[in-house]
Scaffold this motif. Structure first.
Motif, PDB file in Angstrom:
ATOM      1  N   GLU A   1       0.813  -1.073  -0.187  1.00 11.66           N
ATOM      2  CA  GLU A   1       0.141  -0.247  -0.209  1.00 11.66           C
ATOM      3  C   GLU A   1       0.737   1.465  -0.369  1.00 11.66           C
ATOM      4  OE1 GLU A   1      -3.023   0.317   2.832  1.00 11.66           O
ATOM      5  OE2 GLU A   1      -4.552  -1.979   1.768  1.00 11.66           O
ATOM      6  N   THR A   2       2.258   0.934  -0.874  1.00 10.50           N
ATOM      7  CA  THR A   2       2.484   2.482  -1.231  1.00 10.50           C
ATOM      8  C   THR A   2       2.076   3.386  -2.124  1.00 10.50           C
ATOM      9  OG1 THR A   2       4.894   1.111  -2.041  1.00 10.50           O
ATOM     10  CG2 THR A   2       4.622   1.628   0.397  1.00 10.50           C
ATOM     11  N   VAL A   3       2.427   4.882  -2.342  1.00 13.80           N
ATOM     12  CA  VAL A   3       2.340   5.294  -3.726  1.00 13.80           C
ATOM     13  C   VAL A   3       3.611   5.558  -3.972  1.00 13.80           C
ATOM     14  CG1 VAL A   3       1.244   7.092  -4.503  1.00 13.80           C
ATOM     15  CG2 VAL A   3      -0.042   5.979  -3.144  1.00 13.80           C
ATOM     16  N   SER A   4       3.982   5.546  -5.467  1.00 10.61           N
ATOM     17  CA  SER A   4       5.087   6.126  -5.471  1.00 10.61           C
ATOM     18  C   SER A   4       5.028   7.158  -6.611  1.00 10.61           C
ATOM     19  CB  SER A   4       6.769   4.597  -7.133  1.00 10.61           C
ATOM     20  OG  SER A   4       5.609   5.153  -7.842  1.00 10.61           O
ATOM     21  N   PHE A   5       6.554   7.418  -7.113  1.00 10.53           N
ATOM     22  CA  PHE A   5       6.316   8.821  -7.345  1.00 10.53           C
ATOM     23  C   PHE A   5       5.653   9.042  -9.040  1.00 10.53           C
ATOM     24  CE2 PHE A   5       8.216  12.884  -9.755  1.00 10.53           C
ATOM     25  CZ  PHE A   5       7.543  13.275  -9.831  1.00 10.53           C
ATOM     26  N   LYS A   6       6.159   7.292  -8.803  1.00  6.32           N
ATOM     27  CA  LYS A   6       5.145   7.234 -10.967  1.00  6.32           C
ATOM     28  C   LYS A   6       4.124   7.133 -10.271  1.00  6.32           C
ATOM     29  CE  LYS A   6       5.742   4.498 -14.354  1.00  6.32           C
ATOM     30  NZ  LYS A   6       6.583   2.556 -15.125  1.00  6.32           N
ATOM     31  N   ASP A   7       3.696   6.972  -9.795  1.00  4.20           N
ATOM     32  CA  ASP A   7       1.917   6.527  -9.159  1.00  4.20           C
ATOM     33  C   ASP A   7       1.354   7.642  -9.229  1.00  4.20           C
ATOM     34  OD1 ASP A   7       2.239   3.663  -9.223  1.00  4.20           O
ATOM     35  OD2 ASP A   7       2.646   3.003  -6.728  1.00  4.20           O
ATOM     36  N   LEU A   8       2.353   8.615  -8.162  1.00  4.31           N
ATOM     37  CA  LEU A   8       1.668   9.744  -8.198  1.00  4.31           C
ATOM     38  C   LEU A   8       1.466  10.925  -9.092  1.00  4.31           C
ATOM     39  CD1 LEU A   8       0.282  11.890  -5.517  1.00  4.31           C
ATOM     40  CD2 LEU A   8       2.496  12.717  -5.545  1.00  4.31           C
ATOM     41  N   GLY A   9       2.807  10.674 -10.514  1.00  5.72           N
ATOM     42  CA  GLY A   9       1.899  11.342 -11.703  1.00  5.72           C
ATOM     43  C   GLY A   9       1.265  11.123 -12.555  1.00  5.72           C
ATOM     44  N   ALA A  10       0.811   9.096 -12.158  1.00  4.96           N
ATOM     45  CA  ALA A  10      -0.529   8.694 -13.138  1.00  4.96           C
ATOM     46  C   ALA A  10      -1.764   9.359 -12.838  1.00  4.96           C
ATOM     47  CB  ALA A  10      -0.018   7.091 -13.173  1.00  4.96           C
ATOM     48  N   ILE A  11      -1.904   9.597 -11.727  1.00  4.22           N
ATOM     49  CA  ILE A  11      -3.200  10.615 -11.585  1.00  4.22           C
ATOM     50  C   ILE A  11      -3.622  11.932 -11.909  1.00  4.22           C
ATOM     51  CG2 ILE A  11      -4.619  12.078  -9.483  1.00  4.22           C
ATOM     52  CD1 ILE A  11      -3.216   9.888  -7.573  1.00  4.22           C
ATOM     53  N   ASP A  12      -4.840  12.670 -12.419  1.00  7.00           N
ATOM     54  CA  ASP A  12      -4.946  13.445 -13.208  1.00  7.00           C
ATOM     55  C   ASP A  12      -5.361  14.474 -12.276  1.00  7.00           C
ATOM     56  OD1 ASP A  12      -7.548  12.771 -14.050  1.00  7.00           O
ATOM     57  OD2 ASP A  12      -7.298  11.250 -15.845  1.00  7.00           O
ATOM     58  N   ILE A  13      -5.117  15.525 -13.251  1.00  7.88           N
ATOM     59  CA  ILE A  13      -5.847  16.700 -12.529  1.00  7.88           C
ATOM     60  C   ILE A  13      -6.491  18.203 -13.350  1.00  7.88           C
ATOM     61  CG2 ILE A  13      -2.950  17.695 -12.336  1.00  7.88           C
ATOM     62  CD1 ILE A  13      -3.652  19.145  -9.585  1.00  7.88           C
ATOM     63  N   PRO A  14      -8.022  18.107 -12.572  1.00  9.24           N
ATOM     64  CA  PRO A  14      -8.656  19.254 -13.558  1.00  9.24           C
ATOM     65  C   PRO A  14      -7.601  20.491 -13.507  1.00  9.24           C
ATOM     66  CG  PRO A  14      -9.741  18.278 -11.789  1.00  9.24           C
ATOM     67  CD  PRO A  14      -8.361  17.907 -11.352  1.00  9.24           C
ATOM     68  N   LEU A  15      -6.501  20.817 -14.481  1.00 10.99           N
ATOM     69  CA  LEU A  15      -5.659  21.825 -15.542  1.00 10.99           C
ATOM     70  C   LEU A  15      -6.374  23.141 -15.948  1.00 10.99           C
ATOM     71  CD1 LEU A  15      -3.346  22.251 -14.002  1.00 10.99           C
ATOM     72  CD2 LEU A  15      -2.231  21.607 -16.253  1.00 10.99           C
ATOM     73  N   PRO A  16      -6.747  24.217 -15.747  1.00 13.67           N
ATOM     74  CA  PRO A  16      -7.786  25.402 -16.056  1.00 13.67           C
ATOM     75  C   PRO A  16      -6.662  25.957 -16.357  1.00 13.67           C
ATOM     76  CG  PRO A  16      -8.312  25.618 -14.230  1.00 13.67           C
ATOM     77  CD  PRO A  16      -7.917  24.280 -14.161  1.00 13.67           C
ATOM     78  N   ALA A  17      -7.278  27.550 -17.493  1.00 15.06           N
ATOM     79  CA  ALA A  17      -5.763  28.540 -17.708  1.00 15.06           C
ATOM     80  C   ALA A  17      -5.519  28.805 -16.627  1.00 15.06           C
ATOM     81  CB  ALA A  17      -6.483  29.536 -18.456  1.00 15.06           C
ATOM     82  N   MET A  18      -4.299  29.773 -16.460  1.00 12.57           N
ATOM     83  CA  MET A  18      -3.755  30.087 -15.199  1.00 12.57           C
ATOM     84  C   MET A  18      -4.150  30.917 -14.593  1.00 12.57           C
ATOM     85  SD  MET A  18      -0.866  29.617 -13.300  1.00 12.57           S
ATOM     86  CE  MET A  18       0.813  28.606 -13.957  1.00 12.57           C
ATOM     87  N   ASP A  19      -4.839  31.655 -15.375  1.00  9.58           N
ATOM     88  CA  ASP A  19      -5.853  32.906 -14.596  1.00  9.58           C
ATOM     89  C   ASP A  19      -7.142  32.756 -14.532  1.00  9.58           C
ATOM     90  OD1 ASP A  19      -7.009  31.893 -17.238  1.00  9.58           O
ATOM     91  OD2 ASP A  19      -7.577  34.179 -17.416  1.00  9.58           O
ATOM     92  N   VAL A  20      -7.612  31.341 -14.566  1.00  9.72           N
ATOM     93  CA  VAL A  20      -8.547  30.957 -13.692  1.00  9.72           C
ATOM     94  C   VAL A  20      -8.458  30.112 -12.787  1.00  9.72           C
ATOM     95  CG1 VAL A  20     -10.325  29.207 -13.566  1.00  9.72           C
ATOM     96  CG2 VAL A  20      -9.589  30.260 -15.788  1.00  9.72           C
ATOM     97  N   GLN A  21      -7.052  29.273 -12.463  1.00  9.19           N
ATOM     98  CA  GLN A  21      -6.179  28.892 -11.603  1.00  9.19           C
ATOM     99  C   GLN A  21      -5.783  30.138 -10.560  1.00  9.19           C
ATOM    100  OE1 GLN A  21      -2.506  26.455 -12.015  1.00  9.19           O
ATOM    101  NE2 GLN A  21      -3.300  26.349 -14.111  1.00  9.19           N
ATOM    102  N   LYS A  22      -5.354  31.232 -10.612  1.00  9.25           N
ATOM    103  CA  LYS A  22      -5.538  31.854  -9.536  1.00  9.25           C
ATOM    104  C   LYS A  22      -6.794  32.189  -9.678  1.00  9.25           C
ATOM    105  CE  LYS A  22      -0.785  33.980 -11.741  1.00  9.25           C
ATOM    106  NZ  LYS A  22      -0.052  34.574 -12.155  1.00  9.25           N
ATOM    107  N   ASP A  23      -7.591  32.559  -9.519  1.00 11.03           N
ATOM    108  CA  ASP A  23      -8.812  33.389 -10.284  1.00 11.03           C
ATOM    109  C   ASP A  23      -9.006  31.965  -8.515  1.00 11.03           C
ATOM    110  OD1 ASP A  23     -11.788  35.259  -9.694  1.00 11.03           O
ATOM    111  OD2 ASP A  23     -12.005  32.900 -10.505  1.00 11.03           O
ATOM    112  N   VAL A  24      -9.657  30.759  -9.342  1.00  9.99           N
ATOM    113  CA  VAL A  24      -9.758  29.938  -7.994  1.00  9.99           C
ATOM    114  C   VAL A  24      -8.779  29.866  -6.612  1.00  9.99           C
ATOM    115  CG1 VAL A  24      -9.775  27.233  -6.866  1.00  9.99           C
ATOM    116  CG2 VAL A  24     -10.473  28.162  -9.312  1.00  9.99           C
TER     117      VAL A  24
END
Length: 406
Positions: A328-351
């Motif tokens: 039950e470990t999470v390697s760096f590769k495992d963590l990198g495989a998870i996708d993240i919602p990523l809008p434009a930078m201006d939206v990220q900053k507003d959020v």
């Protein structure tokens, strides 16, 4: 021990002390009756946790003897220091309820000693010092027995003074309870807001691997001495604060360096939330087992990533990644495989702006809560030592509350 102007009397002189029922009492009964059973876990400092109530069978003829009555002061025997002398007043929350043998019930003579006043006294630094001194004399390092409890030196002012102190304590308790409830509501709102702003439909998703770079800088020549660890409740901490001692190898030259703004996690504990960004120190070192990484801040706002990381969606996806591993470990590769919602930078900053604002409000409320708790402790200390004199009831208590909280 007593710096108060009031006389002291042994608790046994002004109250009856009842020990509870052991589990063995439920064996070989001739006329059993099943009743609710209050345990140490149910008795907290100043309140009851009745979320889980067990039941026990006892002899029917013993029901009256062991049934808790309104006004009984409940005190825990101990086991651990955080359970030593923990207590509150029973208000008949559950009918025909008894208590286990590791919980004392104290029934005061209300004509001379109010149960609420006794509960305040035992919970104060005065009471805690007595319980700790008793525990040091016991074979169990954190327990108090009925004989020691009977000898508890009760400070005994007049009933009017007791009522005034109880009234003042209740004012602070009400403020504390309201603030706790507000924090709980704000945190629930914040969780909804995080989900709504970050995980909303329409945000493009991308693999976290494209946003992160692993860092494996070592502490050559042991130039950095600040050893850190990562917890699921406080983020980066000094181990001596968590374990009361420095936890590190004698040679820390192979420890990993983490710098301010970078992230780190223990692959075996990330599934319970032990991942954080270093904010409070310029740098530190971590056990070689840790994974350290930095973000590409041209692609992702660090605060935005941190809010996503703390979201319920991210926590669940990390936990799912761990479940696929034997340990039950999470390697760096495992963590990198998870996708993240990523809008434009201006939206990220507003959020980020909106979430940071909401988080700051919660932080300020938590500071207010600690101030209330500190003020109450200070107030009770002054009242119980007689440094602040009170003579009668509600108006005096209200004035003190208004002055201290102003």
């Amino acid at each position: 021990m007593n710096k108060s102007p009031w006389k002291t009397v042994r608790l046994e002189k002004v109250a009856e002390i009842q020990t509870g029922i052991s589990k063995s009492a439920s064996r070989k009964l001739t006329d059993p009756i099943e009743v609710p059973y209050l345990r140490v876990a149910n008795v907290q400092d100043g309140h009851l946790d009745l979320s889980v109530i067990k039941h026990i069978s006892i002899e029917r003829k013993n029901l009256e003897r062991y049934t808790l009555k309104t006004g009984d002061v409940l005190l825990t025997e101990g086991g651990d220091f955080d359970k030593l002398g923990r207590g509150t007043v029973w208000n008949n929350e559950i009918e025909s309820c008894v208590h286990q043998n590791h919980v004392f019930s104290v029934r005061t003579d209300a004509s001379v000693l109010l149960p609420e006043f006794l509960s305040i006294l035992t919970a104060s630094s005065y009471g805690k010092r007595y319980f700790i001194s008793c525990s040091k004399q016991s074979t169990n390092l954190a327990s108090i027995n009925s004989t020691q409890l009977k000898q508890f030196p009760v400070l005994l002012p007049s009933l009017d003074v007791q009522k005034s102190i109880v009234s003042a304590s209740k004012l602070w308790d009400n403020a504390i309870e309201r603030t706790e409830a507000l924090i709980a509501a704000k945190e629930k709102q914040f969780e909804w807001l995080t989900s709504n702003l970050i995980n909303r439909d329409g945000h493009k998703r991308t693999s976290a691997s494209g946003l992160m770079t692993e860092v494996s800088k070592r502490n050559k020549n042991s130039t950095i001495e600040r050893v850190l660890s990562v917890t699921n409740h406080s983020g980066f901490v000094l181990p001596e604060e968590q374990f009361e001692r420095r936890v590190a190898s004698a040679n820390v030259s192979n420890y990993k360096v983490v710098e301010q703004g970078q992230y780190a996690y223990n692959p075996s504990r990330i599934n319970v939330g032990s991942i954080a960004r270093l904010d409070d120190w310029e740098n530190g070192i971590l056990s070689p087992m840790y994974v350290v990484f930095k973000l590409d801040t041209k692609k992702v706002c660090s605060d935005y990533f941190l809010h996503w990381l703390n979201s319920s969606e991210a926590r669940q996806r990390i936990k799912n990644s761990a479940q696929g591993s034997v340990r039950e470990t999470v390697s760096f590769k495992d963590l990198g495989a998870i996708d993240i919602p990523l809008p434009a930078m201006d939206v990220q900053k507003d959020v980020t702006y909106k979430l940071n604002l909401a988080q700051k409000e919660i932080s300020l409320l938590k500071k207010t809560l600690e101030q209330y708790r500190s003020q109450k402790r200070g107030l009770m200390q002054k009242l119980l030592t007689g440094e602040w004199q009170v003579s009668s009831s509600q108006p005096v208590a209200e004035n003190m509350y208004q002055e201290a909280s102003a």
